[in-house]
Design a protein around this motif. Structure first.
Motif, mmCIF file in Angstrom:
data_model
loop_
_atom_site.group_PDB
_atom_site.id
_atom_site.type_symbol
_atom_site.label_atom_id
_atom_site.label_comp_id
_atom_site.label_asym_id
_atom_site.label_seq_id
_atom_site.Cartn_x
_atom_site.Cartn_y
_atom_site.Cartn_z
ATOM 1 N N LYS A 115 17.124 27.932 32.187
ATOM 2 C CA LYS A 115 17.362 26.690 32.923
ATOM 3 C C LYS A 115 17.497 26.972 34.417
ATOM 4 O O LYS A 115 16.991 26.205 35.253
ATOM 5 C CB LYS A 115 18.626 26.010 32.400
ATOM 6 N N ILE A 116 18.174 28.076 34.769
ATOM 7 C CA ILE A 116 18.306 28.437 36.180
ATOM 8 C C ILE A 116 16.934 28.678 36.801
ATOM 9 O O ILE A 116 16.626 28.200 37.897
ATOM 10 C CB ILE A 116 19.198 29.682 36.342
ATOM 11 N N ALA A 117 16.093 29.429 36.086
ATOM 12 C CA ALA A 117 14.747 29.709 36.593
ATOM 13 C C ALA A 117 13.958 28.415 36.776
ATOM 14 O O ALA A 117 13.230 28.252 37.768
ATOM 15 C CB ALA A 117 14.027 30.658 35.639
ATOM 16 N N LYS A 118 14.104 27.486 35.819
ATOM 17 C CA LYS A 118 13.399 26.201 35.917
ATOM 18 C C LYS A 118 13.847 25.431 37.140
ATOM 19 O O LYS A 118 13.007 24.893 37.906
ATOM 20 C CB LYS A 118 13.662 25.382 34.656
ATOM 21 N N TYR A 119 15.161 25.368 37.379
ATOM 22 C CA TYR A 119 15.678 24.621 38.516
ATOM 23 C C TYR A 119 15.327 25.292 39.842
ATOM 24 O O TYR A 119 15.058 24.612 40.839
ATOM 25 C CB TYR A 119 17.187 24.443 38.400
ATOM 26 N N LEU A 120 15.343 26.623 39.873
ATOM 27 C CA LEU A 120 14.949 27.314 41.098
ATOM 28 C C LEU A 120 13.500 26.997 41.464
ATOM 29 O O LEU A 120 13.168 26.841 42.646
ATOM 30 C CB LEU A 120 15.142 28.826 40.947
ATOM 31 N N ARG A 121 12.638 26.896 40.446
ATOM 32 C CA ARG A 121 11.241 26.521 40.713
ATOM 33 C C ARG A 121 11.155 25.060 41.149
ATOM 34 O O ARG A 121 10.439 24.723 42.110
ATOM 35 C CB ARG A 121 10.385 26.751 39.470
ATOM 36 N N LEU A 122 11.902 24.185 40.466
ATOM 37 C CA LEU A 122 11.858 22.763 40.781
ATOM 38 C C LEU A 122 12.314 22.505 42.212
ATOM 39 O O LEU A 122 11.725 21.678 42.927
ATOM 40 C CB LEU A 122 12.741 21.985 39.797
ATOM 41 N N PHE A 123 13.346 23.234 42.640
ATOM 42 C CA PHE A 123 13.886 23.030 43.990
ATOM 43 C C PHE A 123 13.296 24.011 45.009
ATOM 44 O O PHE A 123 13.796 24.124 46.123
ATOM 45 C CB PHE A 123 15.404 23.148 43.967
ATOM 46 N N GLU A 124 12.249 24.744 44.589
ATOM 47 C CA GLU A 124 11.478 25.621 45.473
ATOM 48 C C GLU A 124 12.342 26.673 46.155
ATOM 49 O O GLU A 124 12.267 26.908 47.369
ATOM 50 C CB GLU A 124 10.720 24.782 46.515
ATOM 51 N N LEU A 125 13.192 27.314 45.350
ATOM 52 C CA LEU A 125 14.052 28.391 45.851
ATOM 53 C C LEU A 125 13.776 29.718 45.159
ATOM 54 O O LEU A 125 14.479 30.703 45.414
ATOM 55 C CB LEU A 125 15.532 28.025 45.651
ATOM 56 N N GLU A 126 12.755 29.763 44.300
ATOM 57 C CA GLU A 126 12.529 30.970 43.506
ATOM 58 C C GLU A 126 12.180 32.178 44.361
ATOM 59 O O GLU A 126 12.414 33.329 43.961
ATOM 60 C CB GLU A 126 11.439 30.728 42.449
ATOM 61 N N ASP A 127 11.627 31.956 45.564
ATOM 62 C CA ASP A 127 11.269 33.085 46.435
ATOM 63 C C ASP A 127 12.420 33.507 47.339
ATOM 64 O O ASP A 127 12.320 34.526 48.037
ATOM 65 C CB ASP A 127 10.059 32.703 47.303
#
Length: 553
Positions: A435-447
């Protein structure tokens, strides 16, 4: 004294053990003195070798007793003092967590000063109390011996001491007032320093703000603090010098007048003079640490006052497992909610409401309005940060009782305009990494941000990114209702558009109810209900797409 009352309340029966150890340490110290005086008399009379073995034995035993009792007393008091710091800090913080929001903000500087300064001052005072208690026992025992040598001389000494004590107590009342005022100025100084650190961005843009705070507030407060501290400490020095003056006047009179007017053996006068010279040291030690004990007494008063204040503003924070049904609500009805606030500096009270609001699960509410219209006040009252002065709340038709409100507030998760990010995910025992990974992608913070199992790799982000990460943390806690205060204000235009067009529909599809304060009028069509806050009242300005009704006055 407040210091000793605080010690008694926290030490319990241990205090009597400390007192007993202090008495034994003082008696062994005085005993050493008496044995030395006796041996001096033996030496002067030419019989120094009489009972020499007995003298060495008694002296050795008393010396070992003196070292033993002082060490045991010091070790126990040091450990106890550190325990007191630990206990006081925990008690203050625990009480702070239970107090209401207004009190926590209003007393913030006092809490910081008390935690960082007052508790340490009290801890250090315990070592000074060891010195004073040993000195007092030693001096009292010596007085008894002096009285045994000459009743008249000891009565004259008590007369001198009486004069000294009277002068001290008269002067000490003013000294305590000066030191207490200095402590109040310390709180004000910390407050103004926080104004600079918390408002540093504003000061860099408008240097005149910082200049005025520095010149008019910090300099003035610091000067006042220095003045009151100096006056108080100088007063304590005066007290000390008066005490020393009286002792030396007595000693001089003893050596010159006693042989003239009294038939006293020279050996007795020598013993008297020797003991008086000896006890001057413990008296000086006591006089030297009195300023520290005076400061500790003021700190104890501040701690007692702060704890009493926080306890008077405490609110019940216990959450009941029986009220988990609130998280599964279908509809919340708020009827006649009001909040009234008045301070001495205000001409008239600020009033929010009455507000009537019906919230269906999964709905999206947008609230807009001018500055000072009551938007944030309404949100804070809804979240329980401000205690409503009137109104009632129904959940699925059931009227909430007073004991239900704490559980009701747990259904809300909020991201405030002045968002604060904790370095770790406190309170979350298990975390869904997918879920954390999904939200990081959704909010464009994964990088920019990674999750290492207990915390994020960094929180040193831009304001907009910090708000995104804060919303992610709120989503991980799985609150049914999300409250967003000016959340999009720091977002770039691209992500602001994405938030309204993509993120909100995703969150609504997950069953989240969203209440957002926003001024993005070009995106108002994405709300189920659009409301306007004006003069403390809330009214619907856009028909609900899901037939929710919002009524306001």
């Amino acid at each position: 004294m407040s210091l000793f009352r605080l010690m008694f309340s926290m030490a319990g029966k241990r205090y009597f053990w400390f007192l007993l150890l202090s008495i034994f340490a003082g008696l062994s110290n005085a005993g050493l003195l008496i044995v030395v005086v006796h041996q001096i008399n033996q030496t002067v009379s030419g019989t120094w070798d009489t009972n020499l073995v007995e003298y060495i034995t008694v002296y050795s035993v008393l010396l070992l007793a003196y070292i033993y009792f002082n060490k045991i007393l010091a070790v126990k008091l040091i450990r106890y003092a550190q325990g007191v710091i630990h206990k006081l800090r925990l008690e203050i913080i625990a009480q702070l967590l239970e107090t209401d929001y207004h009190s926590s903000v209003k007393n913030r500087s006092e809490v910081i000063t008390t935690l960082t300064q007052d508790t340490v001052i009290i801890s250090e005072s315990f070592l000074h109390i060891i010195q004073v208690s040993n000195s007092i026992v030693t001096v009292l025992f010596c007085f008894c011996y002096l009285g045994y040598l000459s009743i008249f001389a000891i009565l004259v000494l008590f007369a001198f001491l009486g004069v000294g004590v009277a002068v001290y107590w008269h002067s000490n009342r003013r000294v305590q007032g000066q030191l207490a005022q200095a402590r109040e100025e310390e709180d004000r100084f910390i407050k103004f320093v926080r104004d600079i650190t918390d408002g540093f961005k504003e000061i860099k843009l408008a240097p005149e703000i910082g200049a005025e705070i520095f010149q008019e507030k910090i300099k003035t407060t610091s000067n006042q603090n220095v003045m009151h501290n100096s006056e108080g400490l100088i007063g304590l020095v005066h007290n000390k010098l008066i005490g020393q003056f009286l002792l030396f006047i007595y000693l001089g009179g003893l050596l010159t007048l006693m042989p003239l007017f009294m038939d006293v053996p020279i050996a007795t006068i020598v013993n008297y003079a020797f003991i008086m010279l000896y006890i001057i040291r413990p008296i000086e030690v006591s006089l030297n640490v009195i300023p520290n004990i005076s400061r500790a007494n003021i700190s104890a008063k501040k701690i007692t006052h702060l704890l009493t204040l926080l306890k008077s503003k405490s609110r019940i924070l216990k959450v009941s497992a029986k009220n988990r049904w609130l998280h599964d609500f279908s509809k919340i009805e708020i009827k006649g909610m009001e909040y009234t606030y008045l301070e001495k500096s205000m001409d008239k009270p600020f009033r929010m409401g009455p507000v009537n609001l019906e919230i269906n699960r999964g709905s999206v509410f947008f609230i807009h309005g001018g500055n000072g219209s009551g938007k944030t006040t309404f949100i804070y009252t809804l979240l329980g940060l401000y205690q409503q002065s009137a109104g009632e709340i129904l959940v699925d038709g059931k009227l909430l009782q007073q004991q239900d409100y704490t559980d009701f507030y747990t259904i809300f998760g909020a991201v405030f305009s002045d968002v604060y990010l904790f370095e770790e995910l406190y309170g979350l025992k298990t975390v869904d990494t997918e879920k954390i990974a999904k939200y990081l992608r959704l909010f464009e913070l994964e990088d920019k941000v990674q999750f290492d199992g207990s915390k994020f790799s960094t929180i040193n982000l831009s304001s907009g990114q910090r708000k995104r990460l804060a919303l992610i943390v709120t989503l991980l806690r799985d609150y049914p209702v999300l409250v967003l205060d000016e959340w999009t204000a720091d977002q770039d235009p691209f992500f602001r558009k994405k938030f309204y067009q993509e993120v909100i529909p995703i969150l609504a599809a997950e069953g989240k109810t969203i209440i957002a304060i926003t001024h993005d009028d070009r995106y108002y069509q994405f709300a189920d209900v659009l409301c306007k806050m004006e003069d403390g009242g809330l009214k619907e300005v856009l028909p609900s797409r899901s037939n929710n009704k919002l009524l306001g006055v």
